[in-house]
Design an enzyme around this catalytic site. Structure first.
Site, PDB file in Angstrom:
ATOM      1  N   VAL A  15      -4.272   0.154   2.081  1.00  0.00           N
ATOM      2  CA  VAL A  15      -3.944  -1.005   2.916  1.00  0.00           C
ATOM      3  C   VAL A  15      -2.930  -0.643   3.998  1.00  0.00           C
ATOM      4  O   VAL A  15      -2.747  -1.379   4.959  1.00  0.00           O
ATOM      5  CB  VAL A  15      -3.426  -2.163   2.023  1.00  0.00           C
ATOM      6  CG1 VAL A  15      -1.933  -1.992   1.715  1.00  0.00           C
ATOM      7  CG2 VAL A  15      -3.698  -3.513   2.641  1.00  0.00           C
ATOM      8  N   SER A  16      -2.263   0.510   3.845  1.00  0.00           N
ATOM      9  CA  SER A  16      -1.171   0.907   4.735  1.00  0.00           C
ATOM     10  C   SER A  16      -1.611   1.966   5.748  1.00  0.00           C
ATOM     11  O   SER A  16      -2.006   3.067   5.381  1.00  0.00           O
ATOM     12  CB  SER A  16      -0.020   1.447   3.874  1.00  0.00           C
ATOM     13  OG  SER A  16       0.754   2.388   4.586  1.00  0.00           O
ATOM     14  N   PRO A  17      -1.530   1.653   7.048  1.00  0.00           N
ATOM     15  CA  PRO A  17      -1.943   2.624   8.065  1.00  0.00           C
ATOM     16  C   PRO A  17      -1.005   3.828   8.132  1.00  0.00           C
ATOM     17  O   PRO A  17      -1.442   4.932   8.437  1.00  0.00           O
ATOM     18  CB  PRO A  17      -1.905   1.817   9.365  1.00  0.00           C
ATOM     19  CG  PRO A  17      -0.946   0.695   9.091  1.00  0.00           C
ATOM     20  CD  PRO A  17      -1.085   0.374   7.635  1.00  0.00           C
ATOM     21  N   SER A  19       0.423   5.096   5.594  1.00  0.00           N
ATOM     22  CA  SER A  19      -0.007   5.935   4.476  1.00  0.00           C
ATOM     23  C   SER A  19      -1.158   6.840   4.899  1.00  0.00           C
ATOM     24  O   SER A  19      -1.253   7.990   4.469  1.00  0.00           O
ATOM     25  CB  SER A  19      -0.492   5.074   3.293  1.00  0.00           C
ATOM     26  OG  SER A  19       0.576   4.504   2.591  1.00  0.00           O
TER      27      SER A  19
END
Lengths: 252, 252
Positions: A15-17, A19
Protein backbone atom coordinates in the site's frame (compact mmCIF):
# COMPACT_ATOMS: atom_id res chain seq x y z
CA UNK A 1 31.93 -17.12 3.04
CA UNK A 2 28.28 -17.39 3.98
CA UNK A 3 28.99 -16.33 7.55
CA UNK A 4 30.31 -12.93 6.43
CA UNK A 5 27.09 -12.02 4.68
CA UNK A 6 25.15 -9.29 6.44
CA UNK A 7 21.47 -9.96 6.96
CA UNK A 8 19.07 -7.16 6.00
CA UNK A 9 15.39 -7.56 6.77
CA UNK A 10 13.09 -5.37 4.71
CA UNK A 11 9.62 -4.77 6.15
CA UNK A 12 7.13 -3.45 3.62
CA UNK A 13 3.50 -3.17 2.57
CA UNK A 14 2.34 -2.82 -1.04
CA UNK A 15 0.00 0.00 0.00
CA UNK A 16 3.05 2.26 0.49
CA UNK A 17 4.73 3.85 -2.56
CA UNK A 18 7.87 4.68 -0.59
CA UNK A 19 8.06 1.00 0.33
CA UNK A 20 8.10 0.22 -3.36
CA UNK A 21 11.13 2.46 -3.87
CA UNK A 22 12.95 0.78 -0.98
CA UNK A 23 11.95 -2.68 -2.19
CA UNK A 24 13.23 -2.21 -5.73
CA UNK A 25 16.52 -0.71 -4.57
CA UNK A 26 17.16 -3.50 -2.09
CA UNK A 27 16.21 -6.16 -4.65
CA UNK A 28 18.74 -4.61 -7.05
CA UNK A 29 21.46 -4.52 -4.41
CA UNK A 30 20.94 -8.07 -3.17
CA UNK A 31 23.01 -9.17 -6.16
CA UNK A 32 25.63 -6.45 -5.71
CA UNK A 33 26.28 -6.31 -1.97
CA UNK A 34 27.32 -9.28 0.12
CA UNK A 35 23.98 -9.43 1.86
CA UNK A 36 21.26 -11.87 2.67
CA UNK A 37 18.07 -9.89 2.00
CA UNK A 38 15.08 -11.16 3.90
CA UNK A 39 11.77 -9.87 2.54
CA UNK A 40 9.35 -9.23 5.41
CA UNK A 41 5.84 -8.55 4.11
CA UNK A 42 3.86 -6.91 6.91
CA UNK A 43 0.78 -4.73 7.45
CA UNK A 44 1.29 -0.98 7.58
CA UNK A 45 -2.16 -0.37 9.03
CA UNK A 46 -1.08 -2.35 12.09
CA UNK A 47 2.16 -0.37 12.34
CA UNK A 48 0.44 2.98 12.38
CA UNK A 49 -2.02 1.79 15.00
CA UNK A 50 0.61 0.02 17.07
CA UNK A 51 3.08 2.90 17.13
CA UNK A 52 0.44 5.41 18.17
CA UNK A 53 1.31 7.53 15.17
CA UNK A 54 -1.05 10.46 14.75
CA UNK A 55 -2.05 12.26 11.58
CA UNK A 56 -0.04 15.44 11.15
CA UNK A 57 -1.88 18.74 10.76
CA UNK A 58 -2.77 19.74 7.27
CA UNK A 59 0.17 21.79 6.05
CA UNK A 60 -0.32 22.67 2.38
CA UNK A 61 3.36 23.31 1.67
CA UNK A 62 4.24 19.90 3.05
CA UNK A 63 1.78 18.10 0.78
CA UNK A 64 2.91 20.02 -2.24
CA UNK A 65 6.44 19.11 -1.41
CA UNK A 66 5.66 15.42 -0.96
CA UNK A 67 3.96 15.28 -4.34
CA UNK A 68 7.01 16.66 -6.06
CA UNK A 69 9.38 14.58 -3.92
CA UNK A 70 7.67 11.28 -4.73
CA UNK A 71 7.48 12.13 -8.43
CA UNK A 72 11.19 13.05 -8.57
CA UNK A 73 12.23 9.97 -6.59
CA UNK A 74 10.16 7.66 -8.80
CA UNK A 75 11.83 9.06 -11.90
CA UNK A 76 15.31 8.93 -10.42
CA UNK A 77 14.83 5.41 -9.04
CA UNK A 78 13.15 4.26 -12.26
CA UNK A 79 10.10 2.86 -10.49
CA UNK A 80 6.88 3.52 -12.47
CA UNK A 81 4.85 5.09 -9.67
CA UNK A 82 1.61 6.73 -10.73
CA UNK A 83 -0.92 7.58 -8.01
CA UNK A 84 -4.38 6.01 -8.27
CA UNK A 85 -7.25 8.31 -9.25
CA UNK A 86 -8.89 7.93 -5.85
CA UNK A 87 -6.06 7.24 -3.43
CA UNK A 88 -8.30 7.57 -0.41
CA UNK A 89 -10.50 4.74 -1.60
CA UNK A 90 -7.53 2.62 -2.70
CA UNK A 91 -5.51 3.03 0.47
CA UNK A 92 -8.02 3.39 3.25
CA UNK A 93 -11.39 2.13 2.20
CA UNK A 94 -9.99 -0.89 0.39
CA UNK A 95 -6.55 -1.16 1.98
CA UNK A 96 -3.98 -3.92 1.74
CA UNK A 97 -4.91 -6.48 4.38
CA UNK A 98 -6.02 -9.24 2.01
CA UNK A 99 -3.11 -8.47 -0.34
CA UNK A 100 -0.49 -8.70 2.41
CA UNK A 101 -2.07 -11.90 3.76
CA UNK A 102 -1.80 -13.29 0.27
CA UNK A 103 1.89 -12.32 0.06
CA UNK A 104 2.42 -13.92 3.48
CA UNK A 105 0.81 -17.11 2.13
CA UNK A 106 3.09 -17.06 -0.91
CA UNK A 107 6.05 -16.75 1.42
CA UNK A 108 4.76 -19.58 3.64
CA UNK A 109 4.58 -22.01 0.71
CA UNK A 110 7.64 -20.95 -1.28
CA UNK A 111 10.72 -23.14 -0.94
CA UNK A 112 14.26 -22.49 -2.03
CA UNK A 113 14.23 -18.71 -2.18
CA UNK A 114 11.80 -15.82 -2.36
CA UNK A 115 11.48 -15.17 -6.08
CA UNK A 116 7.73 -15.67 -5.91
CA UNK A 117 7.35 -13.33 -2.94
CA UNK A 118 9.37 -10.71 -4.77
CA UNK A 119 7.46 -11.00 -8.02
CA UNK A 120 4.00 -11.20 -6.48
CA UNK A 121 4.77 -8.13 -4.33
CA UNK A 122 5.95 -6.23 -7.40
CA UNK A 123 2.85 -7.17 -9.39
CA UNK A 124 0.64 -5.95 -6.54
CA UNK A 125 2.50 -2.61 -6.45
CA UNK A 126 2.13 -2.41 -10.22
CA UNK A 127 -1.62 -2.78 -9.80
CA UNK A 128 -2.27 -0.25 -7.01
CA UNK A 129 0.57 2.23 -7.56
CA UNK A 130 1.00 2.19 -11.30
CA UNK A 131 -2.12 0.90 -13.05
CA UNK A 132 -4.84 2.00 -10.61
CA UNK A 133 -6.22 -1.52 -10.28
CA UNK A 134 -7.84 -3.32 -7.37
CA UNK A 135 -5.73 -5.45 -4.98
CA UNK A 136 -8.47 -6.64 -2.64
CA UNK A 137 -10.53 -9.16 -4.62
CA UNK A 138 -9.49 -12.81 -5.07
CA UNK A 139 -9.57 -12.29 -8.86
CA UNK A 140 -7.14 -9.37 -8.49
CA UNK A 141 -4.72 -11.34 -6.32
CA UNK A 142 -5.01 -14.24 -8.71
CA UNK A 143 -4.20 -12.07 -11.71
CA UNK A 144 -1.13 -10.61 -9.97
CA UNK A 145 0.10 -14.06 -8.95
CA UNK A 146 -0.39 -15.52 -12.45
CA UNK A 147 1.57 -12.58 -13.89
CA UNK A 148 4.27 -13.42 -11.38
CA UNK A 149 4.45 -16.93 -12.83
CA UNK A 150 2.37 -19.00 -10.43
CA UNK A 151 0.00 -21.65 -11.78
CA UNK A 152 -3.77 -21.54 -11.45
CA UNK A 153 -3.77 -24.44 -9.01
CA UNK A 154 -1.07 -22.84 -6.87
CA UNK A 155 -3.02 -19.61 -6.78
CA UNK A 156 -6.18 -21.40 -5.76
CA UNK A 157 -4.40 -23.05 -2.86
CA UNK A 158 -2.75 -19.78 -1.81
CA UNK A 159 -6.04 -17.89 -1.84
CA UNK A 160 -7.47 -20.46 0.53
CA UNK A 161 -4.36 -20.44 2.70
CA UNK A 162 -4.32 -16.63 2.87
CA UNK A 163 -7.54 -16.55 4.87
CA UNK A 164 -6.41 -19.22 7.36
CA UNK A 165 -5.65 -18.48 11.00
CA UNK A 166 -2.09 -19.64 10.39
CA UNK A 167 -1.44 -16.89 7.83
CA UNK A 168 -3.37 -14.20 9.66
CA UNK A 169 -1.19 -14.90 12.70
CA UNK A 170 1.96 -14.95 10.60
CA UNK A 171 1.26 -11.46 9.21
CA UNK A 172 0.42 -10.20 12.70
CA UNK A 173 3.71 -11.57 14.02
CA UNK A 174 5.74 -9.93 11.23
CA UNK A 175 4.00 -6.63 11.85
CA UNK A 176 4.66 -6.91 15.58
CA UNK A 177 8.32 -7.70 14.92
CA UNK A 178 8.62 -4.51 12.86
CA UNK A 179 7.09 -2.55 15.72
CA UNK A 180 9.47 -4.12 18.21
CA UNK A 181 12.55 -3.05 16.26
CA UNK A 182 13.34 0.16 18.00
CA UNK A 183 16.62 1.90 17.49
CA UNK A 184 20.03 0.53 18.31
CA UNK A 185 21.60 1.44 21.62
CA UNK A 186 20.08 1.89 25.05
CA UNK A 187 21.33 5.31 26.06
CA UNK A 188 19.08 7.05 23.63
CA UNK A 189 16.14 7.07 25.99
CA UNK A 190 17.60 10.09 27.75
CA UNK A 191 17.00 12.04 24.57
CA UNK A 192 13.30 11.46 24.27
CA UNK A 193 12.55 14.74 25.98
CA UNK A 194 15.01 16.48 23.75
CA UNK A 195 13.62 15.13 20.53
CA UNK A 196 10.11 15.80 21.56
CA UNK A 197 10.93 19.46 21.43
CA UNK A 198 13.06 19.06 18.37
CA UNK A 199 10.08 17.80 16.43
CA UNK A 200 7.80 20.35 17.99
CA UNK A 201 9.21 23.21 16.05
CA UNK A 202 12.60 22.60 14.67
CA UNK A 203 13.13 20.95 11.57
CA UNK A 204 11.98 19.25 8.76
CA UNK A 205 12.80 15.64 8.69
CA UNK A 206 10.22 13.80 10.69
CA UNK A 207 10.14 10.09 10.24
CA UNK A 208 6.84 8.66 11.23
CA UNK A 209 7.16 5.13 12.37
CA UNK A 210 6.25 3.46 9.12
CA UNK A 211 7.51 1.55 6.08
CA UNK A 212 9.80 0.73 4.46
CA UNK A 213 11.90 -0.33 7.41
CA UNK A 214 15.28 -1.95 6.89
CA UNK A 215 16.85 -3.80 9.80
CA UNK A 216 20.57 -4.42 9.27
CA UNK A 217 22.18 -7.05 11.45
CA UNK A 218 25.78 -6.05 11.94
CA UNK A 219 28.10 -7.47 14.57
CA UNK A 220 25.25 -8.80 16.63
CA UNK A 221 23.46 -5.46 16.64
CA UNK A 222 20.34 -4.44 14.76
CA UNK A 223 20.58 -1.05 13.03
CA UNK A 224 17.17 0.23 11.96
CA UNK A 225 16.60 2.55 8.99
CA UNK A 226 13.26 4.02 8.00
CA UNK A 227 12.27 5.38 4.64
CA UNK A 228 13.72 5.20 1.19
CA UNK A 229 16.45 7.81 1.69
CA UNK A 230 19.05 6.14 3.86
CA UNK A 231 20.62 3.70 1.41
CA UNK A 232 23.95 5.48 1.51
CA UNK A 233 24.00 5.19 5.30
CA UNK A 234 22.91 1.54 5.07
CA UNK A 235 25.83 0.88 2.73
CA UNK A 236 28.18 2.60 5.16
CA UNK A 237 26.73 0.63 8.05
CA UNK A 238 27.32 -2.75 6.39
CA UNK A 239 30.68 -1.84 4.84
CA UNK A 240 29.45 -1.73 1.25
CA UNK A 241 29.43 0.93 -1.44
CA UNK A 242 26.37 2.92 -2.53
CA UNK A 243 26.28 3.27 -6.29
CA UNK A 244 22.96 5.04 -6.74
CA UNK A 245 19.52 3.53 -7.19
CA UNK A 246 20.54 1.48 -10.25
CA UNK A 247 23.71 -0.37 -9.32
CA UNK A 248 23.61 -2.63 -12.39
CA UNK A 249 23.75 0.40 -14.64
CA UNK A 250 26.52 1.84 -12.46
CA UNK A 251 28.60 -1.27 -13.04
CA UNK A 252 28.43 -1.13 -16.82
CA UNK B 1 31.69 29.89 -18.48
CA UNK B 2 29.98 31.78 -15.69
CA UNK B 3 26.60 31.50 -17.40
CA UNK B 4 26.64 27.70 -17.19
CA UNK B 5 26.99 27.71 -13.42
CA UNK B 6 23.85 26.59 -11.65
CA UNK B 7 22.69 28.80 -8.80
CA UNK B 8 21.78 27.03 -5.57
CA UNK B 9 20.30 29.04 -2.74
CA UNK B 10 20.62 27.46 0.69
CA UNK B 11 18.21 28.72 3.35
CA UNK B 12 19.26 27.84 6.90
CA UNK B 13 19.11 28.75 10.57
CA UNK B 14 21.83 27.88 13.09
CA UNK B 15 19.18 26.64 15.53
CA UNK B 16 18.66 23.58 13.28
CA UNK B 17 21.15 20.70 13.40
CA UNK B 18 19.92 19.28 10.11
CA UNK B 19 20.61 22.68 8.56
CA UNK B 20 24.18 22.31 9.76
CA UNK B 21 24.53 19.02 7.89
CA UNK B 22 23.15 20.57 4.72
CA UNK B 23 25.32 23.66 5.10
CA UNK B 24 28.58 21.75 5.48
CA UNK B 25 27.84 19.46 2.57
CA UNK B 26 26.94 22.33 0.27
CA UNK B 27 29.99 24.32 1.36
CA UNK B 28 32.15 21.31 0.51
CA UNK B 29 30.51 20.89 -2.90
CA UNK B 30 30.69 24.55 -3.88
CA UNK B 31 34.31 23.85 -4.86
CA UNK B 32 33.51 20.57 -6.57
CA UNK B 33 30.35 21.20 -8.55
CA UNK B 34 29.97 23.97 -11.12
CA UNK B 35 27.61 25.91 -8.88
CA UNK B 36 27.17 29.35 -7.47
CA UNK B 37 26.12 28.70 -3.86
CA UNK B 38 24.16 31.53 -2.31
CA UNK B 39 23.98 31.33 1.47
CA UNK B 40 20.56 32.51 2.67
CA UNK B 41 20.52 32.95 6.44
CA UNK B 42 16.86 33.07 7.55
CA UNK B 43 14.72 32.53 10.64
CA UNK B 44 13.26 29.08 11.18
CA UNK B 45 10.83 30.32 13.83
CA UNK B 46 9.21 32.45 11.15
CA UNK B 47 9.07 29.51 8.76
CA UNK B 48 7.25 27.27 11.18
CA UNK B 49 4.76 30.00 11.98
CA UNK B 50 4.36 31.10 8.37
CA UNK B 51 3.78 27.62 6.99
CA UNK B 52 1.19 26.74 9.61
CA UNK B 53 3.22 23.73 10.58
CA UNK B 54 1.81 21.98 13.63
CA UNK B 55 3.63 19.95 16.22
CA UNK B 56 3.22 16.25 15.53
CA UNK B 57 1.79 13.99 18.21
CA UNK B 58 4.21 12.49 20.65
CA UNK B 59 5.25 9.20 19.08
CA UNK B 60 7.99 7.58 21.16
CA UNK B 61 9.32 5.37 18.39
CA UNK B 62 9.71 8.38 16.15
CA UNK B 63 11.78 10.30 18.70
CA UNK B 64 13.97 7.34 19.40
CA UNK B 65 14.54 6.97 15.71
CA UNK B 66 15.40 10.63 15.20
CA UNK B 67 18.00 10.50 17.94
CA UNK B 68 19.75 7.61 16.31
CA UNK B 69 19.32 9.08 12.85
CA UNK B 70 20.90 12.42 13.74
CA UNK B 71 23.75 10.73 15.56
CA UNK B 72 24.48 8.43 12.61
CA UNK B 73 24.24 11.24 10.08
CA UNK B 74 26.57 13.49 12.12
CA UNK B 75 29.17 10.72 12.23
CA UNK B 76 28.83 9.88 8.57
CA UNK B 77 28.89 13.53 7.48
CA UNK B 78 31.73 14.30 9.88
CA UNK B 79 29.96 17.22 11.49
CA UNK B 80 30.57 17.37 15.28
CA UNK B 81 26.94 17.59 16.39
CA UNK B 82 26.37 17.13 20.11
CA UNK B 83 22.97 18.14 21.53
CA UNK B 84 22.92 20.82 24.25
CA UNK B 85 22.12 19.65 27.78
CA UNK B 86 18.85 21.58 27.81
CA UNK B 87 17.73 21.73 24.19
CA UNK B 88 14.35 23.16 25.11
CA UNK B 89 15.95 26.19 26.71
CA UNK B 90 18.54 26.55 23.94
CA UNK B 91 16.12 26.27 21.07
CA UNK B 92 12.86 27.74 22.29
CA UNK B 93 13.42 29.90 25.31
CA UNK B 94 16.57 31.46 23.92
CA UNK B 95 16.17 30.79 20.20
CA UNK B 96 18.17 32.10 17.28
CA UNK B 97 16.61 35.44 16.36
CA UNK B 98 19.50 37.65 17.49
CA UNK B 99 22.02 35.18 16.07
CA UNK B 100 20.39 35.11 12.63
CA UNK B 101 20.06 38.91 12.61
CA UNK B 102 23.75 39.04 13.35
CA UNK B 103 24.51 36.69 10.45
CA UNK B 104 22.29 38.82 8.21
CA UNK B 105 24.31 41.87 9.29
CA UNK B 106 27.57 40.09 8.50
CA UNK B 107 26.19 39.31 5.05
CA UNK B 108 25.02 42.89 4.54
CA UNK B 109 28.49 44.27 5.18
CA UNK B 110 30.63 41.58 3.56
CA UNK B 111 32.02 42.40 0.12
CA UNK B 112 33.67 40.12 -2.41
CA UNK B 113 32.27 36.78 -1.31
CA UNK B 114 30.66 35.15 1.72
CA UNK B 115 33.57 33.67 3.62
CA UNK B 116 32.64 35.64 6.72
CA UNK B 117 29.00 34.59 6.55
CA UNK B 118 30.11 30.98 6.18
CA UNK B 119 32.56 31.08 9.06
CA UNK B 120 30.39 33.06 11.45
CA UNK B 121 27.48 30.67 10.78
CA UNK B 122 29.74 27.69 11.44
CA UNK B 123 31.04 29.18 14.69
CA UNK B 124 27.48 29.77 15.87
CA UNK B 125 26.55 26.13 15.12
CA UNK B 126 29.68 25.06 16.95
CA UNK B 127 28.47 26.99 19.99
CA UNK B 128 24.86 25.80 20.17
CA UNK B 129 25.08 22.37 18.55
CA UNK B 130 28.51 21.18 19.63
CA UNK B 131 29.74 23.05 22.71
CA UNK B 132 26.45 23.84 24.44
CA UNK B 133 27.18 27.57 24.57
CA UNK B 134 24.91 30.59 24.36
CA UNK B 135 24.22 32.29 21.02
CA UNK B 136 21.90 35.07 22.19
CA UNK B 137 24.12 37.53 24.07
CA UNK B 138 26.25 40.18 22.33
CA UNK B 139 29.33 38.71 24.01
CA UNK B 140 28.50 35.30 22.51
CA UNK B 141 28.00 36.67 19.02
CA UNK B 142 31.19 38.66 19.40
CA UNK B 143 33.16 35.59 20.44
CA UNK B 144 31.86 33.60 17.48
CA UNK B 145 32.67 36.40 15.05
CA UNK B 146 36.19 36.90 16.43
CA UNK B 147 36.82 33.17 16.07
CA UNK B 148 35.64 33.52 12.49
CA UNK B 149 38.35 36.11 11.94
CA UNK B 150 36.52 39.42 12.28
CA UNK B 151 38.14 42.30 14.15
CA UNK B 152 36.81 43.79 17.37
CA UNK B 153 35.79 47.00 15.66
CA UNK B 154 34.01 45.13 12.85
CA UNK B 155 32.14 43.09 15.43
CA UNK B 156 31.11 46.19 17.32
CA UNK B 157 29.68 47.74 14.19
CA UNK B 158 27.90 44.52 13.22
CA UNK B 159 26.32 44.16 16.65
CA UNK B 160 24.87 47.63 16.28
CA UNK B 161 23.77 46.98 12.72
CA UNK B 162 22.13 43.69 13.66
CA UNK B 163 19.47 45.45 15.73
CA UNK B 164 18.65 48.00 13.04
CA UNK B 165 15.35 48.05 11.17
CA UNK B 166 17.30 47.53 7.95
CA UNK B 167 18.63 44.16 9.11
CA UNK B 168 15.44 43.06 10.84
CA UNK B 169 13.63 43.65 7.56
CA UNK B 170 16.32 41.87 5.58
CA UNK B 171 15.96 38.71 7.70
CA UNK B 172 12.19 38.91 7.43
CA UNK B 173 12.44 39.17 3.65
CA UNK B 174 14.77 36.17 3.40
CA UNK B 175 12.44 34.13 5.59
CA UNK B 176 9.46 35.14 3.48
CA UNK B 177 11.32 34.21 0.31
CA UNK B 178 11.94 30.73 1.69
CA UNK B 179 8.25 30.42 2.49
CA UNK B 180 7.31 31.54 -1.00
CA UNK B 181 9.40 28.85 -2.65
CA UNK B 182 6.80 26.23 -3.18
CA UNK B 183 7.38 23.26 -5.37
CA UNK B 184 8.05 23.28 -9.08
CA UNK B 185 5.17 22.72 -11.44
CA UNK B 186 1.60 23.85 -11.29
CA UNK B 187 -0.33 20.64 -11.84
CA UNK B 188 0.54 19.31 -8.43
CA UNK B 189 -2.33 21.12 -6.74
CA UNK B 190 -4.67 18.38 -7.82
CA UNK B 191 -2.78 16.04 -5.53
CA UNK B 192 -3.25 17.97 -2.31
CA UNK B 193 -6.23 15.87 -1.36
CA UNK B 194 -4.34 12.75 -2.19
CA UNK B 195 -1.30 13.61 -0.13
CA UNK B 196 -3.36 14.70 2.78
CA UNK B 197 -4.50 11.13 3.11
CA UNK B 198 -1.11 9.77 2.27
CA UNK B 199 0.37 11.52 5.27
CA UNK B 200 -2.60 10.61 7.41
CA UNK B 201 -1.64 7.02 7.68
CA UNK B 202 0.68 5.85 5.04
CA UNK B 203 4.23 6.19 5.26
CA UNK B 204 7.20 7.35 6.79
CA UNK B 205 8.80 10.30 5.25
CA UNK B 206 7.03 13.42 6.24
CA UNK B 207 8.83 16.61 5.49
CA UNK B 208 7.67 19.44 7.62
CA UNK B 209 8.14 22.70 5.89
CA UNK B 210 11.45 23.68 7.46
CA UNK B 211 15.19 24.00 6.97
CA UNK B 212 17.57 23.36 5.36
CA UNK B 213 15.94 24.27 2.09
CA UNK B 214 17.93 24.19 -1.13
CA UNK B 215 16.52 26.00 -4.16
CA UNK B 216 18.21 24.92 -7.38
CA UNK B 217 17.76 27.18 -10.37
CA UNK B 218 17.88 25.00 -13.45
CA UNK B 219 16.75 26.07 -16.91
CA UNK B 220 14.72 28.92 -15.56
CA UNK B 221 12.90 26.73 -13.07
CA UNK B 222 13.32 26.55 -9.29
CA UNK B 223 13.56 23.02 -7.92
CA UNK B 224 13.11 22.95 -4.15
CA UNK B 225 14.64 20.33 -1.87
CA UNK B 226 14.07 20.10 1.85
CA UNK B 227 16.22 18.41 4.39
CA UNK B 228 19.70 17.00 4.41
CA UNK B 229 18.94 13.77 2.56
CA UNK B 230 18.36 14.79 -1.04
CA UNK B 231 21.91 15.64 -2.14
CA UNK B 232 21.97 12.77 -4.61
CA UNK B 233 18.78 14.07 -6.20
CA UNK B 234 20.14 17.63 -6.17
CA UNK B 235 23.24 16.40 -8.01
CA UNK B 236 21.03 14.61 -10.54
CA UNK B 237 18.88 17.74 -10.93
CA UNK B 238 21.85 20.00 -11.75
CA UNK B 239 23.72 17.43 -13.84
CA UNK B 240 26.53 16.83 -11.35
CA UNK B 241 27.82 13.75 -9.55
CA UNK B 242 27.19 12.94 -5.88
CA UNK B 243 30.34 11.62 -4.24
CA UNK B 244 29.17 11.27 -0.67
CA UNK B 245 29.25 13.83 2.14
CA UNK B 246 33.01 14.38 1.85
CA UNK B 247 33.77 14.98 -1.81
CA UNK B 248 37.36 16.15 -1.15
CA UNK B 249 38.14 12.80 0.45
CA UNK B 250 36.37 11.05 -2.45
CA UNK B 251 38.65 12.79 -4.92
CA UNK B 252 41.90 11.70 -3.23
Amino acid sequence: MASSRKVIELFYDVVSPYSWLGFEVMCRYRNVWNIDLKLRPAFLGGIMQGSGNKPPGQVPNKFLYMTTDLHRLAQYFQVPISPPADPFEAMFEKGSLSAMRFVAAVQEREVGGDKQVEQVSRELWMRIWSQDKDITQPASLSEAAMKAGLSASEVEELLKLSTSKEIKDKLKRSTQEALDHRCGSGHQYQYIHFFHYLTLSLYSFIQAFGFPLAVCHVNGKAEVFFGSDRFELIAHCIGEKWMGPQPAAAKL
